[in-house]
Design a protein around this motif. Sequence first.
Motif, PDB file in Angstrom:
ATOM      1  N   ALA A  72       0.838  -1.202   0.000  1.00 25.62           N
ATOM      2  CA  ALA A  72       0.000   0.000   0.000  1.00 25.62           C
ATOM      3  C   ALA A  72       0.867   1.244   0.000  1.00 25.62           C
ATOM      4  O   ALA A  72       1.893   1.302   0.673  1.00 25.62           O
ATOM      5  CB  ALA A  72      -0.907   0.002   1.220  1.00 25.62           C
ATOM      6  N   SER A  73       0.471   2.236  -0.767  1.00 26.24           N
ATOM      7  CA  SER A  73       1.252   3.469  -0.854  1.00 26.24           C
ATOM      8  C   SER A  73       1.029   4.373   0.356  1.00 26.24           C
ATOM      9  O   SER A  73       1.842   5.242   0.639  1.00 26.24           O
ATOM     10  CB  SER A  73       0.893   4.226  -2.133  1.00 26.24           C
ATOM     11  N   LYS A  74      -0.078   4.169   1.066  1.00 28.24           N
ATOM     12  CA  LYS A  74      -0.383   4.976   2.248  1.00 28.24           C
ATOM     13  C   LYS A  74      -0.692   4.052   3.427  1.00 28.24           C
ATOM     14  O   LYS A  74      -1.136   2.923   3.238  1.00 28.24           O
ATOM     15  CB  LYS A  74      -1.610   5.861   1.983  1.00 28.24           C
ATOM     16  N   PRO A  75      -0.487   4.539   4.652  1.00 30.34           N
ATOM     17  CA  PRO A  75      -0.887   3.736   5.826  1.00 30.34           C
ATOM     18  C   PRO A  75      -2.390   3.475   5.800  1.00 30.34           C
ATOM     19  O   PRO A  75      -3.165   4.315   5.329  1.00 30.34           O
ATOM     20  CB  PRO A  75      -0.501   4.629   7.011  1.00 30.34           C
ATOM     21  N   ARG A  76      -2.777   2.309   6.279  1.00 32.93           N
ATOM     22  CA  ARG A  76      -4.204   1.962   6.327  1.00 32.93           C
ATOM     23  C   ARG A  76      -4.612   1.641   7.755  1.00 32.93           C
ATOM     24  O   ARG A  76      -3.828   1.104   8.524  1.00 32.93           O
ATOM     25  CB  ARG A  76      -4.479   0.754   5.422  1.00 32.93           C
ATOM     26  N   ARG A  77      -5.849   1.960   8.053  1.00 35.30           N
ATOM     27  CA  ARG A  77      -6.376   1.641   9.378  1.00 35.30           C
ATOM     28  C   ARG A  77      -6.816   0.178   9.413  1.00 35.30           C
ATOM     29  O   ARG A  77      -7.374  -0.331   8.450  1.00 35.30           O
ATOM     30  CB  ARG A  77      -7.579   2.526   9.720  1.00 35.30           C
ATOM     31  N   GLY A  78      -6.587  -0.467  10.532  1.00 33.11           N
ATOM     32  CA  GLY A  78      -7.040  -1.843  10.695  1.00 33.11           C
ATOM     33  C   GLY A  78      -7.828  -1.989  11.990  1.00 33.11           C
ATOM     34  O   GLY A  78      -7.663  -1.203  12.923  1.00 33.11           O
ATOM     35  N   VAL A  79      -8.687  -2.973  12.035  1.00 40.60           N
ATOM     36  CA  VAL A  79      -9.477  -3.259  13.231  1.00 40.60           C
ATOM     37  C   VAL A  79      -9.296  -4.720  13.582  1.00 40.60           C
ATOM     38  O   VAL A  79      -9.421  -5.591  12.714  1.00 40.60           O
ATOM     39  CB  VAL A  79     -10.979  -2.968  12.993  1.00 40.60           C
ATOM     40  N   LEU A  80      -8.983  -4.994  14.848  1.00 34.35           N
ATOM     41  CA  LEU A  80      -8.842  -6.366  15.318  1.00 34.35           C
ATOM     42  C   LEU A  80     -10.104  -6.738  16.081  1.00 34.35           C
ATOM     43  O   LEU A  80     -10.452  -6.088  17.072  1.00 34.35           O
ATOM     44  CB  LEU A  80      -7.614  -6.496  16.222  1.00 34.35           C
ATOM     45  N   LEU A  81     -10.798  -7.768  15.619  1.00 34.65           N
ATOM     46  CA  LEU A  81     -12.037  -8.229  16.245  1.00 34.65           C
ATOM     47  C   LEU A  81     -11.855  -9.644  16.776  1.00 34.65           C
ATOM     48  O   LEU A  81     -10.997 -10.386  16.314  1.00 34.65           O
ATOM     49  CB  LEU A  81     -13.188  -8.229  15.236  1.00 34.65           C
ATOM     50  N   ARG A  82     -12.654 -10.008  17.756  1.00 31.23           N
ATOM     51  CA  ARG A  82     -12.699 -11.411  18.164  1.00 31.23           C
ATOM     52  C   ARG A  82     -14.158 -11.816  18.350  1.00 31.23           C
ATOM     53  O   ARG A  82     -15.025 -10.978  18.587  1.00 31.23           O
ATOM     54  CB  ARG A  82     -11.900 -11.652  19.440  1.00 31.23           C
ATOM     55  N   TRP A  83     -14.386 -13.104  18.229  1.00 33.67           N
ATOM     56  CA  TRP A  83     -15.749 -13.627  18.319  1.00 33.67           C
ATOM     57  C   TRP A  83     -16.249 -13.561  19.756  1.00 33.67           C
ATOM     58  O   TRP A  83     -15.525 -13.892  20.694  1.00 33.67           O
ATOM     59  CB  TRP A  83     -15.773 -15.074  17.834  1.00 33.67           C
ATOM     60  N   LEU A  84     -17.494 -13.124  19.933  1.00 31.79           N
ATOM     61  CA  LEU A  84     -18.116 -13.131  21.254  1.00 31.79           C
ATOM     62  C   LEU A  84     -19.271 -14.119  21.250  1.00 31.79           C
ATOM     63  O   LEU A  84     -20.066 -14.144  20.305  1.00 31.79           O
ATOM     64  CB  LEU A  84     -18.649 -11.739  21.609  1.00 31.79           C
ATOM     65  N   PRO A  85     -19.394 -14.940  22.277  1.00 28.01           N
ATOM     66  CA  PRO A  85     -20.503 -15.892  22.348  1.00 28.01           C
ATOM     67  C   PRO A  85     -21.794 -15.193  22.746  1.00 28.01           C
ATOM     68  O   PRO A  85     -21.784 -14.069  23.251  1.00 28.01           O
ATOM     69  CB  PRO A  85     -20.058 -16.860  23.446  1.00 28.01           C
ATOM     70  N   GLY A  86     -22.902 -15.869  22.522  1.00 26.68           N
ATOM     71  CA  GLY A  86     -24.175 -15.366  23.015  1.00 26.68           C
ATOM     72  C   GLY A  86     -25.172 -15.022  21.930  1.00 26.68           C
ATOM     73  O   GLY A  86     -24.879 -15.094  20.734  1.00 26.68           O
ATOM     74  N   ARG A  87     -26.361 -14.631  22.378  1.00 26.98           N
ATOM     75  CA  ARG A  87     -27.454 -14.270  21.478  1.00 26.98           C
ATOM     76  C   ARG A  87     -28.102 -12.978  21.951  1.00 26.98           C
ATOM     77  O   ARG A  87     -28.125 -12.674  23.135  1.00 26.98           O
ATOM     78  CB  ARG A  87     -28.522 -15.373  21.444  1.00 26.98           C
ATOM     79  N   ARG A  88     -28.650 -12.261  20.993  1.00 27.45           N
ATOM     80  CA  ARG A  88     -29.454 -11.093  21.346  1.00 27.45           C
ATOM     81  C   ARG A  88     -30.771 -11.564  21.973  1.00 27.45           C
ATOM     82  O   ARG A  88     -31.231 -12.671  21.736  1.00 27.45           O
ATOM     83  CB  ARG A  88     -29.773 -10.266  20.105  1.00 27.45           C
ATOM     84  N   LYS A  89     -31.391 -10.675  22.738  1.00 29.29           N
ATOM     85  CA  LYS A  89     -32.730 -10.921  23.265  1.00 29.29           C
ATOM     86  C   LYS A  89     -33.638  -9.769  22.849  1.00 29.29           C
ATOM     87  O   LYS A  89     -33.215  -8.606  22.856  1.00 29.29           O
ATOM     88  CB  LYS A  89     -32.710 -11.015  24.798  1.00 29.29           C
ATOM     89  N   ALA A  90     -34.875 -10.088  22.509  1.00 25.39           N
ATOM     90  CA  ALA A  90     -35.844  -9.030  22.235  1.00 25.39           C
ATOM     91  C   ALA A  90     -36.040  -8.209  23.504  1.00 25.39           C
ATOM     92  O   ALA A  90     -35.992  -8.745  24.623  1.00 25.39           O
ATOM     93  CB  ALA A  90     -37.171  -9.643  21.796  1.00 25.39           C
TER      94      ALA A  90
END
Length: 209
Positions: A2-20
């Motif tokens: 890449a000719s310019k710096p790029r932003r990166g994001v580090l994610l990890r998986w989270l367990p669980g479910r949404r609730k209404a």
Amino acid sequence: GASKPRRGVLLRWLPGRRKAVTDLSPMDLSLVGSRIGRLHRHCEQYEVPEGLVFPYVWGWDWVFGETAPLWQKGKSVYSQSEIDVFQAAGERVRHDLQELGKDSNVFGIIHRDLHLNNFLFHKGEAYAIDFETSGWGYYLFDLTVPLSILEGCIEHSAPMKAALLEGYQRERPLPEDHLRYLDSFMAMRIVQKVNMVLHWETPTQLPWG
């Protein structure tokens, strides 16, 4: 390569479910409050690296500033007397935010979008997701977002709101006088949603708004 710096994001998986929202219990809300309190406690103690810049500042200008959709498009929707109410609310909020100040125990890095669909529940824990709009803001605004959802969606919301605040203060006790500012942050949340709806242009979004 890449000719310019790029932003990166580090994610990890989270367990669980949404609730209404209608399926949530006071215990669930206590877990939500506890998670928000832990996030804020971490942010309050976090030493921001030199040169770190957030694209967002979620303060008074974001909601009530001159470029807010409320002042640009609102006059085609609201009467002048209704606009006057918004202006009076803006002045009340401005006064309270100035009184509250921007010390590190009040203002810092916030999530900004902690509505109840942004929590996953798993084995006695509530996990927050969707940090894309994180930026500088008031911790109390983060707390107001789920409180406003409860007020709008659940008929008997008082025990749920009490559980959320109890969970929060278990992790990060608030100064006694800070709770009185919640009304001003609730007004900010309402006007933020008004601005969001006025900004929409697609036909599928407008009926919901």
